[in-house]
Design an enzyme around this catalytic site. Structure first.
Site, PDB file in Angstrom:
ATOM      1  N   THR A   1      14.266 -14.880  35.791  1.00  0.00           N
ATOM      2  CA  THR A   1      15.689 -14.113  35.711  1.00  0.00           C
ATOM      3  C   THR A   1      15.641 -13.204  37.092  1.00  0.00           C
ATOM      4  O   THR A   1      14.495 -12.836  37.501  1.00  0.00           O
ATOM      5  CB  THR A   1      16.121 -13.442  34.509  1.00  0.00           C
ATOM      6  N   ASP A   2      16.848 -12.695  37.230  1.00  0.00           N
ATOM      7  CA  ASP A   2      17.100 -11.746  38.326  1.00  0.00           C
ATOM      8  C   ASP A   2      17.320 -10.450  37.794  1.00  0.00           C
ATOM      9  O   ASP A   2      17.308 -10.108  36.637  1.00  0.00           O
ATOM     10  CB  ASP A   2      17.964 -12.244  39.609  1.00  0.00           C
ATOM     11  N   GLN A   3      17.649  -9.453  38.845  1.00  0.00           N
ATOM     12  CA  GLN A   3      18.153  -8.112  38.328  1.00  0.00           C
ATOM     13  C   GLN A   3      19.236  -7.936  37.593  1.00  0.00           C
ATOM     14  O   GLN A   3      19.467  -7.273  36.646  1.00  0.00           O
ATOM     15  CB  GLN A   3      18.120  -7.283  39.573  1.00  0.00           C
TER      16      GLN A   3
END
Length: 140
Positions: free
Chosen positions: A15-17
C-alpha cells in the site's frame, strides 16, 4: 476460453501513503495471474527458462477502477486474449473481495532467446504450448 483465478491477500507493504494498493503492484499481480494460467495449462515458465528462453513484456496497460486496501483479498482473473503462434496478449481483471472490478488490463509478450534476445516462434519451438494456447485463447 480458459480463465484462471488467483487470490492474493493485500499486504501492508503493497500500500501507499493513501492506504491503497500502490499502482505498480497490480503489474506484479498480473504476473502472478500469468504464472497461474500457465500452470493451469500444465506448463511451467521455469522449465522454459532452463531451455534459455524468456518471455519479456513488450507492452502493458492497466485501467484503475476501484482501490484495494491492506487486509483485503484481491481476485485476479487471467486469460489469453490473443495468440498467433508468436505473440501472446494476456487479459486481466482484478476484483475486490466484494466482487467489484478494481483493475483491468492487458500485457503483450514474445518469447526470446535469453542470450541474444532473438525472438522465437512458440508454434515451432514449443508445439505443446502452442496447441494449449490455441485451445485456451479467447475466440472471436
Amino acid at each position: 476460453m480458459l480463465v484462471s483465478t488467483k487470490e492474493v491477500e493485500v499486504r501492508y507493504a503493497e500500500t501507499d501513503q493513501m492506504g491503497v494498493v500502490y499502482h505498480a503492484n497490480y503489474l506484479v499481480w498480473m504476473e502472478l495471474g500469468r504464472t497461474k494460467l500457465v500452470k493451469d495449462l500444465g506448463f511451467n515458465y521455469a522449465k522454459m527458462e532452463e531451455d534459455g528462453i524468456i518471455s519479456p513484456v513488450i507492452d502493458i496497460e492497466a485501467s484503475y477502477k476501484k482501490p484495494l486496501r491492506y487486509g483485503e483479498t484481491a481476485k485476479i482473473k487471467t486469460w489469453i486474449e490473443e495468440y498467433n503462434g508468436f505473440k501472446v496478449t494476456y487479459g486481466y481483471e482484478i476484483f475486490t473481495e466484494t466482487g467489484e472490478l478494481a483493475v483491468m488490463g492487458f500485457s503483450k509478450h514474445v518469447c526470446v532467446k535469453k542470450a541474444t534476445f532473438k525472438p522465437i516462434s512458440i508454434k515451432r519451438s514449443y508445439p505443446e504450448w502452442h496447441l494449449a494456447y490455441e485451445k485456451a485463447k479467447k475466440h472471436a
